[in-house]
Design a protein around this motif. Structure first.
Motif, mmCIF file in Angstrom:
data_model
loop_
_atom_site.group_PDB
_atom_site.id
_atom_site.type_symbol
_atom_site.label_atom_id
_atom_site.label_comp_id
_atom_site.label_asym_id
_atom_site.label_seq_id
_atom_site.Cartn_x
_atom_site.Cartn_y
_atom_site.Cartn_z
ATOM 1 N N ALA A 261 -60.795 37.083 -31.240
ATOM 2 C CA ALA A 261 -61.845 37.644 -32.087
ATOM 3 C C ALA A 261 -62.295 36.589 -33.088
ATOM 4 C CB ALA A 261 -61.345 38.888 -32.813
ATOM 5 N N ILE A 262 -63.559 36.674 -33.488
ATOM 6 C CA ILE A 262 -64.083 35.755 -34.494
ATOM 7 C C ILE A 262 -64.770 36.559 -35.589
ATOM 8 C CG2 ILE A 262 -64.376 33.848 -32.882
ATOM 9 C CD1 ILE A 262 -67.383 34.497 -32.839
ATOM 10 N N THR A 263 -64.858 35.965 -36.768
ATOM 11 C CA THR A 263 -65.569 36.563 -37.898
ATOM 12 C C THR A 263 -66.808 35.721 -38.181
ATOM 13 O OG1 THR A 263 -63.505 37.397 -38.852
ATOM 14 C CG2 THR A 263 -65.412 37.232 -40.315
ATOM 15 N N VAL A 264 -67.981 36.371 -38.188
ATOM 16 C CA VAL A 264 -69.235 35.636 -38.395
ATOM 17 C C VAL A 264 -69.904 36.127 -39.669
ATOM 18 C CG1 VAL A 264 -69.527 35.234 -35.941
ATOM 19 C CG2 VAL A 264 -70.558 37.248 -36.972
ATOM 20 N N ARG A 265 -70.567 35.197 -40.352
ATOM 21 C CA ARG A 265 -71.249 35.507 -41.615
ATOM 22 C C ARG A 265 -72.705 35.053 -41.608
ATOM 23 N NH1 ARG A 265 -65.994 34.174 -42.769
ATOM 24 N NH2 ARG A 265 -64.861 35.702 -44.048
ATOM 25 N N THR A 266 -73.135 34.487 -40.480
ATOM 26 C CA THR A 266 -74.523 34.042 -40.371
ATOM 27 C C THR A 266 -75.168 34.707 -39.170
ATOM 28 O OG1 THR A 266 -73.827 32.121 -39.056
ATOM 29 C CG2 THR A 266 -74.048 31.813 -41.438
ATOM 30 N N PRO A 267 -76.469 34.979 -39.246
ATOM 31 C CA PRO A 267 -77.143 35.626 -38.118
ATOM 32 C C PRO A 267 -77.234 34.689 -36.925
ATOM 33 C CG PRO A 267 -78.737 34.976 -39.781
ATOM 34 C CD PRO A 267 -77.389 34.729 -40.374
ATOM 35 N N GLY A 268 -77.368 35.280 -35.742
ATOM 36 C CA GLY A 268 -77.500 34.484 -34.537
ATOM 37 C C GLY A 268 -77.002 35.247 -33.328
ATOM 38 N N THR A 269 -77.099 34.589 -32.184
ATOM 39 C CA THR A 269 -76.592 35.157 -30.939
ATOM 40 C C THR A 269 -75.277 34.466 -30.602
ATOM 41 O OG1 THR A 269 -78.805 35.658 -30.117
ATOM 42 C CG2 THR A 269 -77.034 35.530 -28.494
ATOM 43 N N TYR A 270 -74.250 35.242 -30.379
ATOM 44 C CA TYR A 270 -72.914 34.716 -30.120
ATOM 45 C C TYR A 270 -72.502 35.082 -28.698
ATOM 46 C CZ TYR A 270 -72.729 34.005 -35.151
ATOM 47 O OH TYR A 270 -72.995 33.594 -36.433
ATOM 48 N N ARG A 271 -71.934 34.110 -28.008
ATOM 49 C CA ARG A 271 -71.530 34.301 -26.612
ATOM 50 C C ARG A 271 -70.046 33.983 -26.475
ATOM 51 N NH1 ARG A 271 -73.332 34.570 -21.398
ATOM 52 N NH2 ARG A 271 -75.458 34.880 -22.157
ATOM 53 N N VAL A 272 -69.390 34.711 -25.559
ATOM 54 C CA VAL A 272 -67.980 34.464 -25.286
ATOM 55 C C VAL A 272 -67.742 34.497 -23.781
ATOM 56 C CG1 VAL A 272 -67.308 36.907 -25.433
ATOM 57 C CG2 VAL A 272 -65.601 35.136 -25.855
ATOM 58 N N ARG A 273 -66.873 33.611 -23.331
ATOM 59 C CA ARG A 273 -66.399 33.616 -21.946
ATOM 60 C C ARG A 273 -64.914 33.950 -21.980
ATOM 61 N NH1 ARG A 273 -63.906 30.585 -17.907
ATOM 62 N NH2 ARG A 273 -64.888 30.774 -15.840
ATOM 63 N N VAL A 274 -64.520 34.961 -21.187
ATOM 64 C CA VAL A 274 -63.135 35.422 -21.165
ATOM 65 C C VAL A 274 -62.591 35.289 -19.750
ATOM 66 C CG1 VAL A 274 -61.561 37.340 -21.632
ATOM 67 C CG2 VAL A 274 -63.633 37.061 -23.014
ATOM 68 N N GLU A 275 -61.363 34.787 -19.650
ATOM 69 C CA GLU A 275 -60.680 34.670 -18.358
ATOM 70 C C GLU A 275 -59.358 35.425 -18.448
ATOM 71 O OE1 GLU A 275 -58.519 31.180 -15.762
ATOM 72 O OE2 GLU A 275 -60.474 30.728 -16.673
ATOM 73 N N ASP A 276 -59.083 36.285 -17.446
ATOM 74 C CA ASP A 276 -57.840 37.053 -17.478
ATOM 75 C C ASP A 276 -56.747 36.335 -16.696
ATOM 76 O OD1 ASP A 276 -58.276 37.537 -14.784
ATOM 77 O OD2 ASP A 276 -58.882 39.623 -15.044
ATOM 78 N N GLU A 277 -55.567 36.964 -16.606
ATOM 79 C CA GLU A 277 -54.409 36.333 -15.981
ATOM 80 C C GLU A 277 -54.585 36.133 -14.483
ATOM 81 O OE1 GLU A 277 -50.980 38.820 -16.331
ATOM 82 O OE2 GLU A 277 -52.144 40.662 -16.086
#
Length: 412
Positions: A284-300
């Motif tokens: 998880a991340i905490t953001v304080r500025t506007p924008g588009t945030y992307r995440v890539r997740v890989e499982d086991e």
């Protein structure tokens, strides 16, 4: 599972120890040692109990057997194998007062009952032979029940068909449970294996595969079962082995926060690997500025998926945003009508009505959303619905309750 399992309490005639209750007021248990010439040291702790059977003594309590009961700290439950251990002895020099003095007492046996109420004796769990040993001796038995029982009863019993004066000393009860449970397992793909195990030392084990060891290795999906037998007690469990589905990452709907506040974006899964557009590798991340945030997740299993979310911050805080369409069809995509309220909400209420004004959903929990079901649990019909959100903002520049309204279309 048993309160005061070693019968601790001040030794006293015709008095059950704390946590235990007499079942027969015509003849009551004694907390020993010290009554009726009983001077045997306890096998555990500082005290124990004696129970007697009454013979023909020309007394009002002839033919009575003593019994005591206790409320279990945890009810006996079906599907669980229980092991009961206790110490028993016979005291040959017992002097029961009205029975003509010492030397007239014989060995008794013990009956252990489970019951749904104090002293009810609903089902007999175990019955000993005549307890003739004059030194403490451990006894044990295993059992299972077919329904819940909340009480335990210990009762002295006659050996044979005739009534007589008998006694039995009891100490150091132990009641343990051993529930067999194998959790459902997901494997990644064909060729992968899972090891399944039960912890039951000394038990006879049988798996649905025919194996008799305490563990098996499986590589094919399907339903399996295991049966464990120990000391005459048999318990079973069934479980499923399946393939793990492809990973789906969902950060939720776009978020509007308040200027000066922060928003937490969470993509966590068990044993996952993460790559955020910010460079973070945390779940998880905490953001304080506007924008588009992307995440890539890989499982086991090596499955990977991506998602993105737009975060904005508003000077006029506590604005409500909501989608105008949602599709509660069970595909885990847009299955909930999710209302976004930003942060610093002091009070919140969401209401959804159908076009005839009937309330379909109501919640004051910011973490719960409408899943497309009517109050009776049935699926709501497709069509147009009306929503209303009332919020109280905690920010200093916002006062009073703000109301927001809109329409949404439910599609399946």
């Amino acid at each position: 599972m048993i309160e005061n399992a070693s019968f601790e309490g001040p030794p006293a005639t015709s008095t059950a120890p704390p946590g235990w209750f007499d079942c027969n007021l015509h003849s009551t248990a004694d907390t020993q040692p010290g009554s009726w010439l009983v001077d045997k040291a306890p096998s555990d702790g500082n005290s124990y109990i004696s129970l007697v059977t009454r013979g023909r003594n020309n007394s009002f309590n002839d033919g009575y057997t003593e019994a005591i009961s206790t409320t279990l700290l945890e009810s006996l439950q079906p599907g669980v194998c229980y092991r009961f251990t206790l110490d028993l002895a016979f005291f040959a020099q017992f002097d029961g007062g009205s029975t003509g003095g010492q030397g007239t007492w014989g060995p008794a046996k013990l009956k252990v009952w489970a019951s749904t109420g104090s002293c009810a004796k609903s089902v007999l769990l175990w019955e000993s032979d005549a307890v003739t040993n004059q030194e403490w001796q451990p006894y044990e038995f295993s059992f299972a029940v077919d329904k819940n029982y909340s009480h335990l009863v210990l009762e002295a019993g006659y050996v044979g068909s005739d009534i007589y004066n008998g006694n039995i000393l009891i100490d150091n009860l132990r009641l343990r449970s051993s529930q067999v449970q194998v959790d459902d397992v997901l494997i990644c793909q064909r060729g992968d294996v899972a090891t399944l195990r039960v912890d039951a030392p000394g038990a006879s084990i049988e798996w649905s595969t025919g194996a008799t060891e305490d563990s098996i290795v499986v590589s094919e999906p399907g339903r399996y079962w295991v049966k464990v037998e120990q000391s005459g007690c048999v318990v079973t469990d069934d479980f499923r082995v399946g393939y793990k589905p492809p990973l789906r990452v969902n950060l939720g709907g776009d978020v509007t926060g308040c200027t000066g506040d922060s928003v937490v974006l969470d993509a966590s899964i068990p044993r996952g690997k993460y790559a955020w557009s910010t460079g973070s590798t945390d779940p998880a991340i905490t953001v304080r500025t506007p924008g588009t945030y992307r995440v890539r997740v890989e499982d086991e299993c090596g499955y990977a998926d991506e998602d993105e979310i737009a975060v904005t911050f508003a000077e006029q805080c506590c604005l409500v945003t909501a989608p105008n369409v949602f599709t509660p069809n069970g595909d885990n995509i847009n299955d909930l009508f999710q209302v976004s309220t930003g942060t610093n909400i002091g009070r919140y209420r969401l209401q959804v009505y159908n076009r005839w004004g009937k309330l379909m959903y109501e919640s004051d929990d910011l973490t719960r959303f409408w899943d497309g079901h009517a109050p009776n649990g049935q699926e709501a019909a497709t069509g147009v619905y009306f929503w209303r959100v009332d919020i109280l903002c905690n920010r200093s520049n916002q006062t009073g309750t703000n109301s927001f309204k809109g329409t949404l279309t439910l599609l399946r």
